[in-house]
Design a protein around this motif. Structure first.
Motif, mmCIF file in Angstrom:
data_model
loop_
_atom_site.group_PDB
_atom_site.id
_atom_site.type_symbol
_atom_site.label_atom_id
_atom_site.label_comp_id
_atom_site.label_asym_id
_atom_site.label_seq_id
_atom_site.Cartn_x
_atom_site.Cartn_y
_atom_site.Cartn_z
ATOM 1 N N LYS A 13 0.833 -1.211 0.000
ATOM 2 C CA LYS A 13 0.000 0.000 0.000
ATOM 3 C C LYS A 13 0.863 1.254 0.000
ATOM 4 N N THR A 65 -2.507 -7.452 -5.199
ATOM 5 C CA THR A 65 -3.298 -6.485 -5.966
ATOM 6 C C THR A 65 -4.761 -6.513 -5.555
ATOM 7 N N LEU A 68 -5.058 -4.466 -2.486
ATOM 8 C CA LEU A 68 -4.876 -3.034 -2.751
ATOM 9 C C LEU A 68 -6.072 -2.399 -3.447
ATOM 10 N N ALA A 69 -6.931 -3.189 -4.057
ATOM 11 C CA ALA A 69 -8.006 -2.662 -4.897
ATOM 12 C C ALA A 69 -8.900 -1.678 -4.148
ATOM 13 N N ALA A 70 -9.352 -0.674 -4.876
ATOM 14 C CA ALA A 70 -10.299 0.298 -4.311
ATOM 15 C C ALA A 70 -11.632 -0.391 -4.050
ATOM 16 N N PRO A 76 -10.230 4.563 -8.026
ATOM 17 C CA PRO A 76 -8.906 4.147 -7.552
ATOM 18 C C PRO A 76 -7.859 5.213 -7.843
ATOM 19 N N GLN A 80 -3.734 1.098 -8.045
ATOM 20 C CA GLN A 80 -4.872 0.310 -7.572
ATOM 21 C C GLN A 80 -5.715 -0.144 -8.754
#
Length: 197
Positions: A13, A65, A68-70, A76, A80
């Motif tokens: 992040k 990933t 980390l995704a919005a 994003p 992201q």
């Protein structure tokens, strides 16, 4: 087999935020550095396979990933993945954005208001994006969408493509246009076509 920890995700992040800040500041060197650091983290956390298979279903890259995704519906930042609604003077689209912290991101544009002209007769258009402009992801998506629209590529969506599309849209991207959205049909086991109500 990967061995991603909460600490790895927090590190990822931080790298993604550094990448976003570098892109927004138009600092290619810093963006490249963040990209290399991210790849090194994935290789390290992917266990004995190193970088091989790191983005397979059970790979470290896939796990990181995803973490980390919005959140769905939120725009994003660079670094992201995310799914959000884009509103422009040429119409709306559901945008599926993928940003693997390398040199090529992608935008998938899906029509929301199926009775309105769109940048593709199928109601979907993908665009691979090999630039890091000093823009937000929303601004970049709008620039790409409007470039297609203003190149004279706005067309009506062919009626065979929208069937079932409205029902597959997420709640945050429901149609607001009251124009014709298509009539869903079904085919029975004898090939007879009928309307669904």
């Amino acid at each position: 087999m990967h061995k991603v920890t909460d600490r790895d995700i927090q590190t990822a992040k931080c790298i993604a935020f550094e990448f976003d800040a570098a892109v927004r500041a138009n600092d290619g060197d810093a963006a490249n550095k963040a990209s290399r650091t991210f790849r090194a983290l994935i290789t390290e956390t992917n266990g004995e396979n190193g970088s091989f298979g790191s983005f397979a279903d059970d790979g470290a890259g896939t796990a990181i990933t995803a973490a980390l995704a919005a959140k769905a519906g939120q725009v994003p930042h660079w670094g992201q993945n995310g799914l959000f609604v884009l509103e422009t003077k040429h119409g709306r689209a559901l945008v599926d954005f993928t940003c693997p912290l390398d040199t090529c991101s992608s935008f998938g544009f899906t029509a929301i208001d199926l009775g309105m002209p769109f940048i593709s007769m199928t109601g979907y258009r993908s665009h691979f994006y090999a630039e890091w402009p000093p823009l937000s992801v929303m601004e970049a998506a709008a620039a790409v969408f409007c470039e297609y629209a203003e190149a004279g590529e706005m067309v009506n969506i062919k009626i065979e493509y929208p069937q079932g599309r409205n029902n597959s849209l997420p709640d945050f991207a429901k149609p607001s246009c009251t124009a014709f959205q298509g009539i869903p049909t079904q085919t029975d086991d004898k090939g007879q076509i009928g309307f669904q109500f």
